[in-house]
Write an enzyme that holds these catalytic residues in place. Sequence first.
Site, PDB file in Angstrom:
ATOM      1  N   SER A  43       0.812  -1.333  -0.103  1.00 60.49           N
ATOM      2  CA  SER A  43      -0.046   0.065  -0.076  1.00 60.49           C
ATOM      3  C   SER A  43       0.823   1.358   0.017  1.00 60.49           C
ATOM      4  O   SER A  43       0.472   2.445  -0.144  1.00 60.49           O
ATOM      5  CB  SER A  43      -0.907  -0.147   1.087  1.00 60.49           C
ATOM      6  OG  SER A  43      -1.949  -1.011   0.809  1.00 60.49           O
TER       7      SER A  43
ATOM      8  N   TYR B  51     -10.441   2.196   6.297  1.00 60.26           N
ATOM      9  CA  TYR B  51      -9.400   1.863   4.981  1.00 60.26           C
ATOM     10  C   TYR B  51     -10.341   1.077   4.123  1.00 60.26           C
ATOM     11  O   TYR B  51     -11.019   0.200   4.441  1.00 60.26           O
ATOM     12  CB  TYR B  51      -8.451   0.896   5.747  1.00 60.26           C
ATOM     13  CG  TYR B  51      -7.197   1.086   4.823  1.00 60.26           C
ATOM     14  CD1 TYR B  51      -6.490   1.999   4.799  1.00 60.26           C
ATOM     15  CD2 TYR B  51      -6.925   0.185   4.014  1.00 60.26           C
ATOM     16  CE1 TYR B  51      -5.311   2.192   4.037  1.00 60.26           C
ATOM     17  CE2 TYR B  51      -5.978   0.027   3.264  1.00 60.26           C
ATOM     18  CZ  TYR B  51      -4.895   1.043   3.302  1.00 60.26           C
ATOM     19  OH  TYR B  51      -3.901   1.104   2.358  1.00 60.26           O
ATOM     20  N   SER B  52     -10.236   1.491   2.716  1.00 57.34           N
ATOM     21  CA  SER B  52     -10.661   0.883   1.704  1.00 57.34           C
ATOM     22  C   SER B  52      -9.868   1.220   0.277  1.00 57.34           C
ATOM     23  O   SER B  52      -9.619   2.058  -0.268  1.00 57.34           O
ATOM     24  CB  SER B  52     -12.115   1.242   1.552  1.00 57.34           C
ATOM     25  OG  SER B  52     -12.729   0.854   0.239  1.00 57.34           O
ATOM     26  N   ASN B  53      -9.218  -0.145  -0.045  1.00 48.93           N
ATOM     27  CA  ASN B  53      -8.409  -0.263  -1.070  1.00 48.93           C
ATOM     28  C   ASN B  53      -9.485   0.326  -2.446  1.00 48.93           C
ATOM     29  O   ASN B  53      -8.940   0.647  -3.520  1.00 48.93           O
ATOM     30  CB  ASN B  53      -8.160  -1.827  -1.413  1.00 48.93           C
ATOM     31  CG  ASN B  53      -6.861  -1.937  -0.426  1.00 48.93           C
ATOM     32  OD1 ASN B  53      -5.996  -1.442  -0.268  1.00 48.93           O
ATOM     33  ND2 ASN B  53      -7.361  -3.025   0.378  1.00 48.93           N
TER      34      ASN B  53
ATOM     35  N   GLY C  97       2.812  -0.584   3.882  1.00 54.13           N
ATOM     36  CA  GLY C  97       1.806  -1.614   3.274  1.00 54.13           C
ATOM     37  C   GLY C  97       1.918  -3.015   3.630  1.00 54.13           C
ATOM     38  O   GLY C  97       3.176  -3.458   4.133  1.00 54.13           O
TER      39      GLY C  97
END
Length: 378
Positions: free
Chosen positions: A86, A185-187, A329
């Site tokens: 990330s 948190y959201s990809n 990440g």
Amino acid sequence: MTVRKGVVVLTVAGLMGAAWTTAADAAPAKGADLQKGLDSLVRQEKFPAALAYVADGRRASSLVAGSSRIDRQVPVPRDGTVRAGSNTKTFTAVAVLQLVAEGKVDLDAPIEKYLPGIVRGEGIDATKITVRQLLQHTSGLPNYTEYLGLENFEQVQHRYVPNHELLAAALSHPAKFAPGTKWEYSNTGYLLAGMLIEKVTGRPIQEQITERVIKKAGLKHTYWPQVGDQTIQGRHPQGYAIGNAATGKVIDVTELDPSWGGAAGQLISTPSDLGKFFKVLLEGRLLPAAQLAEMRTTVDAPLFPGTKYGLGLMSNPLSCGGVYWGHGGDIHGFETRGGATEDGRTVALAVTAMPGTFGDGDKDAKAVMATVDTAFCK
């Protein structure tokens, strides 16, 4: 790609029960303290290997501990190549903010303006989700990585997953909350940010990240894998992960298809490149002052004590005072943490498994963050 944050780049790889270590060009005091920290990550937290890069403007050091393989003793390459997970989000956010500076994107415009008709679902209204909220994790969008079957990673490891499947996985679930009302948190926000970059520029995301960010920052060992490339280029340790949550079996995941990471987590880099990237970013060499200020405008993020999240950039408090800025990440096989301070100190640390692969996840994650703190403060 489960993700925790931080900005030290540390790579851990090693043989359980034995710690092969090297240190090069380190200042005696700081080098010794950091080496002890890396050794402890291998011996106590059972990470196979750990790699770290530290620099203070006058000198730079690369240190390692552990072994590149768990089946036999293999030296860990100093400043070896790792999957950056990330940390990719910061690169993606920089590219979006460059487009903002060029007048091609409005941070507070709805994503519907740029990707019309694409973002639809239960409780999901693309006319109310702004570009800023995508980058800040305040959009309320479901996180697609929760719905890919990553708990049975052996079934996903070598599978190519295109963007439309990733987005469909997220949008088949209801919104988590109304845009702007919470942080989670959201990809998926960064999946859409990558699609936004492609739509506005008319060019592939990997090209835009390479030209706008990687080359501009002068990074020599950072790259976006080409479609179908499951390898890690350059000298690198092996990465390990639990292949199936039901059995707990640990497998070698050095080679995997990173397509599911996309604009949220696909990049490959080295500790020194990651450290340099965050330093160059804070120095204002990638963004105009106005956009860098937007990037550093933060909200509380319940990841680690005191963590705050801006636009693809986090701040973490230091025990010696002040904060460091970075991201970090987690991706199968590797965890990276680190960043840079206002006065030019940089730390990048990587380990060759995510926390919990060989021990207690919470304890492992705290130990990694503590090692980063030591590198900045001692």
